[in-house]
Design an enzyme around this catalytic site. Sequence first.
Site, PDB file in Angstrom:
ATOM      1  N   ARG A 116       0.866  -1.177   0.000  1.00 55.44           N
ATOM      2  CA  ARG A 116       0.000   0.000   0.000  1.00 55.44           C
ATOM      3  C   ARG A 116       0.904   1.227   0.000  1.00 55.44           C
ATOM      4  O   ARG A 116       2.123   1.114   0.030  1.00 55.44           O
ATOM      5  CB  ARG A 116      -1.024  -0.014   1.140  1.00 55.44           C
ATOM      6  N   ASP A 156      -1.923  10.903  -1.548  1.00 53.38           N
ATOM      7  CA  ASP A 156      -2.211   9.889  -2.574  1.00 53.38           C
ATOM      8  C   ASP A 156      -2.541  10.514  -3.909  1.00 53.38           C
ATOM      9  O   ASP A 156      -2.480   9.856  -4.951  1.00 53.38           O
ATOM     10  CB  ASP A 156      -3.380   9.007  -2.127  1.00 53.38           C
TER      11      ASP A 156
HETATM   12  O1  MRU Z   1      -4.474   3.217   2.317  1.00 59.72           O
HETATM   13  P1  MRU Z   1      -2.981   3.372   2.230  1.00 59.72           P
HETATM   14  O2  MRU Z   1      -2.251   2.756   3.370  1.00 59.72           O
HETATM   15  O3  MRU Z   1      -2.456   2.935   0.878  1.00 59.72           O
HETATM   16  O4  MRU Z   1      -2.772   4.941   2.337  1.00 59.72           O
HETATM   17  C1  MRU Z   1      -1.476   5.464   2.290  1.00 59.72           C
HETATM   18  C2  MRU Z   1      -1.419   6.916   2.522  1.00 59.72           C
HETATM   19  O5  MRU Z   1      -2.416   7.567   2.720  1.00 59.72           O
HETATM   20  C3  MRU Z   1      -0.074   7.576   2.399  1.00 59.72           C
HETATM   21  O6  MRU Z   1       0.010   8.686   3.233  1.00 59.72           O
HETATM   22  C4  MRU Z   1       0.104   8.040   0.939  1.00 59.72           C
HETATM   23  O7  MRU Z   1      -0.025   6.948   0.061  1.00 59.72           O
HETATM   24  C5  MRU Z   1       1.406   8.683   0.700  1.00 59.72           C
HETATM   25  S1  MRU Z   1       2.667   7.485   0.799  1.00 59.72           S
HETATM   26  C6  MRU Z   1       4.135   7.972   0.303  1.00 59.72           C
END
Ligand code: MRU
Length: 370
Positions: free
Chosen positions: A57, A248
């Site tokens: 993730r 994201d």
């Molecule tokens: O749901 P996830 O764990 O994939 O969410 C990840 C995040 O929100 C991070 O902060 C984002 O991807 C930035 S990572 C460099």
Amino acid sequence: MKVGGRAYRSIWLAEDAKDGIGAVEIIDQTRLPHGFVTRRLETLEEAATAIREMWVRGAPLIGATAAYGLALALRADPSDANLERAAEVLIATRPTAVNLRWAVEDLLARLRPAAAGARAGLAYARAAEICDQDVAINRSIGGHGLGLIRAAWEDGGRARPVNLLTHCNAGWLATVDWGTALSPIFQAHDAGIPVHVWVDETRPRNQGASLTAWELGQHGVAHTVIVDNAGGHLMQHGRVDLCITGTDRTTAAGDVCNKIGTYLKALAAFDNDVPFYVALPGPTIDWSIEDGLAEIPIEERPGAEVAEIAGVTAAGAVTRVRLIPEASPVANPAFDVTPARLVTGLITERGICPASREGLRALYPERHNQ
Ligand code: MRU
């Protein structure tokens, strides 16, 4: 980054791959922090499951895994039909992080015109390049962010550690290496600047408590895990010098979409004059949209993530328990949007800019016509 003294990236080509083509290995992040388990991905379906089930993730790592997912699909069948099908399967896995679509579209543009027989090799080579680029980008984000932490340290008369607050996990596990929000923190620590990190637990999946705390601990960085609701209180009492989170998807106007709860931290930071920075690699910018609230699809995840919680018992067994009444409905929006006006600055691989259309375009002038 090192785990138990051995250097790891979060995704790599299996050792038995021949001529750069073969299975791919990842760290199963659902097992951390209670177990360090790697998994082998052999097929497109396994790569898609790894993304959907969050074995991997974090926006940049999702993009890198999708690139390898296409390569795995083409290793089995390099036809036009399979290329298009694989792209659709991967894009449908998680809707919010734009790196996924960016990586798939990047590969499609290179692979569509190529002869079928050459496609797998090209896909593997490009996936490896995306991984290497991600590492270089994140190292550079760290260098720029390090300047902010150094300035905060000097501002405080070098008398006490710089207190940072971060949300979710934007460390090396969320990228191929280094991380985005954590890269400046690792680099400040390595440069001898005393830092302490308040780690939001980040319900419902607890990426902060499980992953960020684990990463910081592995690297020897002082940190304290807090419940998601504690940050505002700490800011009111002057116990946070700087917030840094990941994102994201960042719009062309500087709105940032990150793990649910980021917006509330930005509001608290704004109210308390605490600088709120967001670290991001270029591929996380969605140049096609401006208004994050109206235009970014927010992933709705299974209710079980809210209704249950996982942990380790005193006997060492990992188990899940229910938290809420069986009949209570739950909602689980996985991300929220922080408007650009609440963001002090964006830390990119090209430098730090205001969270605005003008700020981003000054750093990425080649995007002027988009
Ligand atoms: O749901 P996830 O764990 O994939 O969410 C990840 C995040 O929100 C991070 O902060 C984002 O991807 C930035 S990572 C460099």
